[in-house]
Design a protein around this motif. Structure first.
Motif, PDB file in Angstrom:
ATOM      1  N   HIS A   1       0.935  -1.193  -0.069  1.00 26.00           N
ATOM      2  CA  HIS A   1      -0.081   0.224   0.069  1.00 26.00           C
ATOM      3  C   HIS A   1       1.025   1.285   0.053  1.00 26.00           C
ATOM      4  O   HIS A   1       0.894   2.052  -0.680  1.00 26.00           O
ATOM      5  N   GLY A   2       1.545   1.389   1.178  1.00 24.59           N
ATOM      6  CA  GLY A   2       2.511   2.630   1.186  1.00 24.59           C
ATOM      7  C   GLY A   2       3.973   1.880   0.585  1.00 24.59           C
ATOM      8  O   GLY A   2       4.242   0.902   0.819  1.00 24.59           O
ATOM      9  N   GLY A   3       4.899   3.108   0.523  1.00 23.22           N
ATOM     10  CA  GLY A   3       6.310   2.901   0.240  1.00 23.22           C
ATOM     11  C   GLY A   3       6.948   4.063   0.005  1.00 23.22           C
ATOM     12  O   GLY A   3       6.592   5.192  -0.321  1.00 23.22           O
ATOM     13  N   HIS A   4       8.207   3.893   0.164  1.00 24.65           N
ATOM     14  CA  HIS A   4       9.342   4.875  -0.075  1.00 24.65           C
ATOM     15  C   HIS A   4      10.589   4.340  -0.586  1.00 24.65           C
ATOM     16  O   HIS A   4      10.697   3.006  -0.177  1.00 24.65           O
ATOM     17  N   ALA A   5      11.357   5.156  -1.064  1.00 25.40           N
ATOM     18  CA  ALA A   5      12.729   4.703  -1.603  1.00 25.40           C
ATOM     19  C   ALA A   5      13.775   5.952  -1.591  1.00 25.40           C
ATOM     20  O   ALA A   5      13.327   6.994  -1.232  1.00 25.40           O
ATOM     21  N   ALA A   6      14.867   5.605  -1.184  1.00 30.44           N
ATOM     22  CA  ALA A   6      16.068   6.270  -0.780  1.00 30.44           C
ATOM     23  C   ALA A   6      17.475   5.758  -1.206  1.00 30.44           C
ATOM     24  O   ALA A   6      17.593   4.536  -0.929  1.00 30.44           O
ATOM     25  N   ALA A   7      18.364   6.603  -1.836  1.00 31.24           N
ATOM     26  CA  ALA A   7      19.634   6.347  -2.033  1.00 31.24           C
ATOM     27  C   ALA A   7      20.471   6.450  -0.776  1.00 31.24           C
ATOM     28  O   ALA A   7      20.200   6.950   0.058  1.00 31.24           O
ATOM     29  N   GLY A   8      21.288   5.381  -0.524  1.00 39.70           N
ATOM     30  CA  GLY A   8      22.073   5.408   0.569  1.00 39.70           C
ATOM     31  C   GLY A   8      23.325   6.595   0.745  1.00 39.70           C
ATOM     32  O   GLY A   8      23.218   7.592  -0.233  1.00 39.70           O
ATOM     33  N   VAL A   9      23.841   6.754   1.689  1.00 40.63           N
ATOM     34  CA  VAL A   9      24.770   7.917   1.949  1.00 40.63           C
ATOM     35  C   VAL A   9      26.406   7.300   1.931  1.00 40.63           C
ATOM     36  O   VAL A   9      26.498   6.127   2.288  1.00 40.63           O
ATOM     37  N   THR A  10      27.160   7.763   1.070  1.00 43.41           N
ATOM     38  CA  THR A  10      28.488   7.265   1.101  1.00 43.41           C
ATOM     39  C   THR A  10      29.524   8.117   1.810  1.00 43.41           C
ATOM     40  O   THR A  10      30.554   7.143   2.256  1.00 43.41           O
ATOM     41  N   THR A  11      29.311   9.049   2.707  1.00 46.98           N
ATOM     42  CA  THR A  11      30.301   9.365   3.533  1.00 46.98           C
ATOM     43  C   THR A  11      29.653  10.166   4.654  1.00 46.98           C
ATOM     44  O   THR A  11      28.666  11.062   4.685  1.00 46.98           O
ATOM     45  N   PRO A  12      29.669   9.547   5.927  1.00 42.74           N
ATOM     46  CA  PRO A  12      28.940  10.126   7.088  1.00 42.74           C
ATOM     47  C   PRO A  12      29.616  11.538   7.330  1.00 42.74           C
ATOM     48  O   PRO A  12      30.536  12.103   6.755  1.00 42.74           O
ATOM     49  N   SER A  13      28.632  12.495   8.125  1.00 43.56           N
ATOM     50  CA  SER A  13      28.964  13.903   8.288  1.00 43.56           C
ATOM     51  C   SER A  13      28.501  14.163   9.817  1.00 43.56           C
ATOM     52  O   SER A  13      27.809  13.705  10.220  1.00 43.56           O
ATOM     53  N   ALA A  14      29.401  15.276  10.107  1.00 42.05           N
ATOM     54  CA  ALA A  14      29.195  15.902  11.505  1.00 42.05           C
ATOM     55  C   ALA A  14      27.823  16.567  11.354  1.00 42.05           C
ATOM     56  O   ALA A  14      27.331  17.256  12.480  1.00 42.05           O
ATOM     57  N   THR A  15      27.301  17.192  10.330  1.00 42.10           N
ATOM     58  CA  THR A  15      26.104  18.063   9.983  1.00 42.10           C
ATOM     59  C   THR A  15      25.148  17.388   9.216  1.00 42.10           C
ATOM     60  O   THR A  15      25.592  17.041   8.066  1.00 42.10           O
ATOM     61  N   TRP A  16      24.029  17.446   9.479  1.00 40.43           N
ATOM     62  CA  TRP A  16      23.001  17.057   8.479  1.00 40.43           C
ATOM     63  C   TRP A  16      21.529  17.956   8.459  1.00 40.43           C
ATOM     64  O   TRP A  16      21.403  18.317   9.612  1.00 40.43           O
ATOM     65  N   LEU A  17      21.245  18.419   7.447  1.00 39.67           N
ATOM     66  CA  LEU A  17      20.326  19.464   7.425  1.00 39.67           C
ATOM     67  C   LEU A  17      18.951  18.897   6.554  1.00 39.67           C
ATOM     68  O   LEU A  17      19.143  18.124   5.436  1.00 39.67           O
ATOM     69  N   PHE A  18      17.927  19.233   7.077  1.00 41.76           N
ATOM     70  CA  PHE A  18      16.760  18.811   6.305  1.00 41.76           C
ATOM     71  C   PHE A  18      15.822  20.049   6.171  1.00 41.76           C
ATOM     72  O   PHE A  18      15.583  20.756   7.370  1.00 41.76           O
ATOM     73  N   ALA A  19      15.342  20.207   4.918  1.00 42.97           N
ATOM     74  CA  ALA A  19      14.256  21.265   5.108  1.00 42.97           C
ATOM     75  C   ALA A  19      12.756  20.975   5.258  1.00 42.97           C
ATOM     76  O   ALA A  19      11.926  21.872   5.808  1.00 42.97           O
ATOM     77  N   GLU A  20      12.512  19.678   5.320  1.00 42.18           N
ATOM     78  CA  GLU A  20      11.101  19.409   5.409  1.00 42.18           C
ATOM     79  C   GLU A  20      10.955  18.717   6.863  1.00 42.18           C
ATOM     80  O   GLU A  20      11.950  17.707   7.253  1.00 42.18           O
ATOM     81  N   GLY A  21       9.988  18.848   7.618  1.00 44.85           N
ATOM     82  CA  GLY A  21       9.394  18.142   8.565  1.00 44.85           C
ATOM     83  C   GLY A  21       8.076  18.765   9.224  1.00 44.85           C
ATOM     84  O   GLY A  21       7.591  20.079   8.877  1.00 44.85           O
TER      85      GLY A  21
END
Length: 767
Positions: free
Chosen positions: A250-270
């Motif tokens: 019924h529901g679903g989502h997809a995402a590519a992986g991350v190749t390099t961890p980071s000390a900062t992550w930013l998201f515009a949506e929530g």
């Protein structure tokens, strides 16, 4: 270049179209090569797929589609020429037909943005205006941009092995096999690993749910994933859940992986809770963290609203090689708020954001951005309705809403210019807004008439670094949606405003063109360039606003007429700042007035005005044939047509409806037998009075018996189709009947029936 790959889970993979080979390619010039390892047009599971391309160049470009099937077969390349400053969409079913799995490589002659959107649900995309097949119901969908480079390590912070079906797909774009290990770390840090060899130019799908489900507990079934390889590979994650069809998806989502961890992550949506007063839909936002380090870390999570307001802040301590997260519902300052997110630590880590709504009916997920940028690009964008997604039999027209949340994490305001390029090329619009420091703002394309019922690519240019995501919802009450992070562009990437707007609204035809004075007639208004339902559009009949209307797409409005005086009126559509009028396009008429001159179809009945200059009136054979046809189709109804034996009038009512449709007149009705003895269940009445006269309760009728022997006590099922003129016999007995519709209007089967030949109501009297 592609080859078939069998895995231990090949049965599952083949069933849901996730084990698809990947293209062997090296990363080409920036933004000119895009790889899509996942894709399916498997109709059995309701999958449909589009590739979306944004062309920001000022000259036409060429894009080559290289298509590879599930078994590695390379199909003939397809070359498309894209107009400058445009958005282009390709329905992959049109290129490959029904395929369980399709991998695609795009190469372009100039920089582009390329994305893949997949939808699922029963049916296909609609192939045109006249379409008899079921249209895909778009119960769910996900989106991801293509990948340009491979890597030896990929990280995923999101994953669940109990309620969700989680898959990790790995593509090997090399000419030699790659040894790949998928390591799953649950919330307690316990590791379960799978290792497989991914052949050259091939693909494997790891199915962690099958491995972890038995050992995970409901409510504590989350896990993170590390994919490692001895060669550069590409890894993505897909998550599906039910209940529902097809096959529990019924529901679903997809995402590519991350190749390099980071000390900062930013998201515009929530978003947490509901932003509408109705409380529906209600959203839940989760920020997921994976600490790939062996020692614990502290992650500070800050949430920012509009105008620089910090809505909430919290800190999570995450153990080494473990996973944790923040549910926005736990922070009171976020309830019923939209926000952007910043997560920071003294050591690198991995972060994703997932949003679910309406009790996990649907959801989205994406990794964050590790840094803000001055420019961003998107290929996908839709606002309004589109015929290819709409089913005439479904009241939900699956209209789309696109939002671009923008997060300015810096200390100064950002002036943001937004370039929209619509399909067709060299058309679109440009907008500007200011995002305050450390704030979130949202671009909602519904507010721009130029984008109404349009598909578009979007590019952003800012005076200060920002983060931009895109969220697309569709269907009534946002029944489904997808979200993706944009593609950051180089600071000097050239962006040009589209030189022209879309063409103005034009043309107007109304069907049906007649309705009752009381209003309530449902009409279709066809034209071109219509605007949004919610903003900027009005529909008027004789200057009076329609009782209700919906702009289904660029070329179609469905409206409900308001009350009006008898006579013809103009139909006016005000949309996208323009006014279009169709003079005298709709007529209000008395529904009880006889339509058309009386027809001469019966044998002569002296005294009952059978006209024809003395000629005998003849029974039309087609009427008898009509009754006979219906008797064959509805044998049960004709056998059940005697009330004396507990029957009803359904057969005669259906015959009346069919006669009205065939002859295009409302003169056919039921009969009050012998003037006052109630309805007859086997008599059809034809009103022969003058055109425009009131038919109600009239004795100016021909009376035709259409069922023989249907109330014979000796043979109650012996009734058969008949066409016997009983007018003279009734008149001779002095008991002429009266025209009526009886109880037909109380039955929606007749009240809402539409003549397929004209689009008009069969029984307008019922309105």
């Amino acid at each position: 270049m592609f080859q078939a790959v069998k895995t231990a889970t090949v049965g599952v993979c083949a069933a849901i179209a996730l084990c698809i080979p990947a293209s062997a390619l090296a990363a080409g010039p920036e933004l000119t090569t895009w790889l899509f390892a996942e894709g399916s047009t498997n109709g059995a599971f309701g999958f449909e797929q589009e590739i979306l391309i944004g062309n920001p160049n000022t000259t036409p470009i060429t894009v080559t589609f290289e298509l590879f099937t599930q078994d590695g077969e390379a199909l003939a390349p397809v070359v498309r020429t894209l107009e400058p400053l445009s958005r282009y969409g390709e329905n992959i079913r049109g290129l490959v037909g029904d395929r369980v799995g399709i991998a695609i490589r795009l190469t372009s002659s100039a920089p582009i943005i390329a994305e893949r959107t997949m939808y699922w649900g029963g049916g296909l995309f609609r192939g045109g205006k006249s379409w008899n097949q079921k249209v895909n119901d778009l119960r769910g969908g996900h989106n991801e941009h293509g990948q340009q480079a491979a890597a030896k390590t990929w990280y995923f912070a999101e994953g669940e092995g109990k309620f969700f079906n989680t898959f990790i797909s790995v593509a090997n774009p090399n000419n030699t096999p790659a040894t790949v290990t998928a390591s799953y770390r649950d919330d307690a840090g316990v590791e379960v690993a799978q290792t497989d060899v991914v052949p050259a130019n091939g693909r494997r799908t790891f199915w962690p749910t099958a491995v972890l489900s038995g050992r995970l507990q409901p409510g504590r079934a989350g896990f993170a994933t590390i994919v490692t390889s001895d060669l550069d590979v590409v890894a993505e994650r897909q998550m599906y859940w039910g209940p529902g069809a097809p096959s529990g998806i019924h529901g679903g989502h997809a995402a590519a992986g991350v190749t390099t961890p980071s000390a900062t992550w930013l998201f515009a949506e929530g978003i947490q809770g509901a932003l509408s007063t109705s409380g529906d839909p209600a959203f839940d936002t989760f920020v997921l963290f994976f600490n790939q380090n062996e020692t614990p870390i502290d992650v500070k999570v800050e949430f920012f609203g509009q105008a620089g307001a910090k809505l909430a802040e919290t800190t999570r301590t995450i153990g080494g090689l473990t996973r944790d997260g923040v549910w926005a519902k736990e922070l009171p300052g976020l309830i019923n708020q939209a926000f952007s997110i910043r997560a920071t630590s003294t050591m690198p880590f991995v972060a994703e954001r997932a949003v679910y709504w309406r009790g996990l009916t649907e959801g989205t997920a994406t990794a964050g951005a590790t840094a803000a940028a001055l420019k961003w690009g998107f290929a996908e964008g839709l606002q309004g309705g589109f015929q290819m997604y709409q089913d005439d039999s479904d009241n939900d027209k699956r209209r789309f809403n696109t939002f671009f949340p923008i997060y300015n994490p810096g200390p100064v305001p950002a002036t943001v210019t937004v370039y929209f390029y619509t399909e067709g090329g060299n058309s679109g619009t440009t907008k500007t807004l200011v995002v305050p420091a450390q704030s979130r703002e949202t671009v909602w394309t519904l507010l721009y008439d130029e984008l109404a019922n349009a598909k578009f690519a979007t590019f952003f240019s800012s005076t200060a670094p920002i983060v931009v995501e895109r969220v697309v919802y569709w269907g009534r009450n946002n029944k489904a949606g997808h979200a993706s992070m944009g593609i950051p562009l180089a600071d000097d990437f050239p962006l040009t405003p589209a030189p022209a707007l879309r063409s103005n609204p034009s043309g107007l035809t109304v069907s049906p063109s007649r309705g009752v004075p009381g209003g309530g007639t449902k009409v279709m208004i066809e034209g071109a360039g219509f605007g949004n339902t919610e903003l900027g559009t009005q529909v008027l009949f004789g200057g009076v606003p329609a009782r209700d209307f919906e702009v289904e797409n660029d070329t179609l409005i469905r409206a409900v007429t308001p009350p009006g005086a008898t006579g013809k009126v103009d139909v006016t559509v005000e949309t996208r700042g323009q006014t279009i009028t169709a003079p005298a396009a709709f007529e209000y008429f008395d529904p009880w007035a006889a339509v058309g001159a009386p027809i001469n179809t019966f044998r002569r009945n002296t005294g009952y005005a059978c006209s024809g200059g003395g000629r005998a009136c003849q029974i039309m054979a087609s009427f008898l044939g009509n009754v006979a046809d219906m008797a064959r189709r509805q044998s049960g109804d004709i056998a059940n047509s005697c009330r004396a034996f507990g029957g009803n009038e359904k057969f005669v009512e259906d015959v009346i409806a069919e006669l009205r449709i065939r002859t295009g007149t409302n003169r056919w009705g039921m009969n009050i037998k012998r003037g006052n003895q109630g309805l007859s269940e086997d008599i059809v009445t034809y009103y022969y009075g003058p055109e425009g006269s009131d038919m109600r309760n009239s004795t100016q009728v021909f009376i035709i018996d259409i069922i023989a022997n249907h109330c014979n006590p000796a043979d109650r099922f012996g009734g058969g189709p008949f066409w016997l003129d009983q007018t003279q016999a009734t008149a001779d007995a002095g008991t002429i009947g009266r025209w009526t519709l009886g109880p037909m209007c109380s039955n929606a089967r007749y009240r809402n029936a539409v003549n397929p030949n004209t689009g008009s109501l069969v029984f307008p009297e019922c309105q």
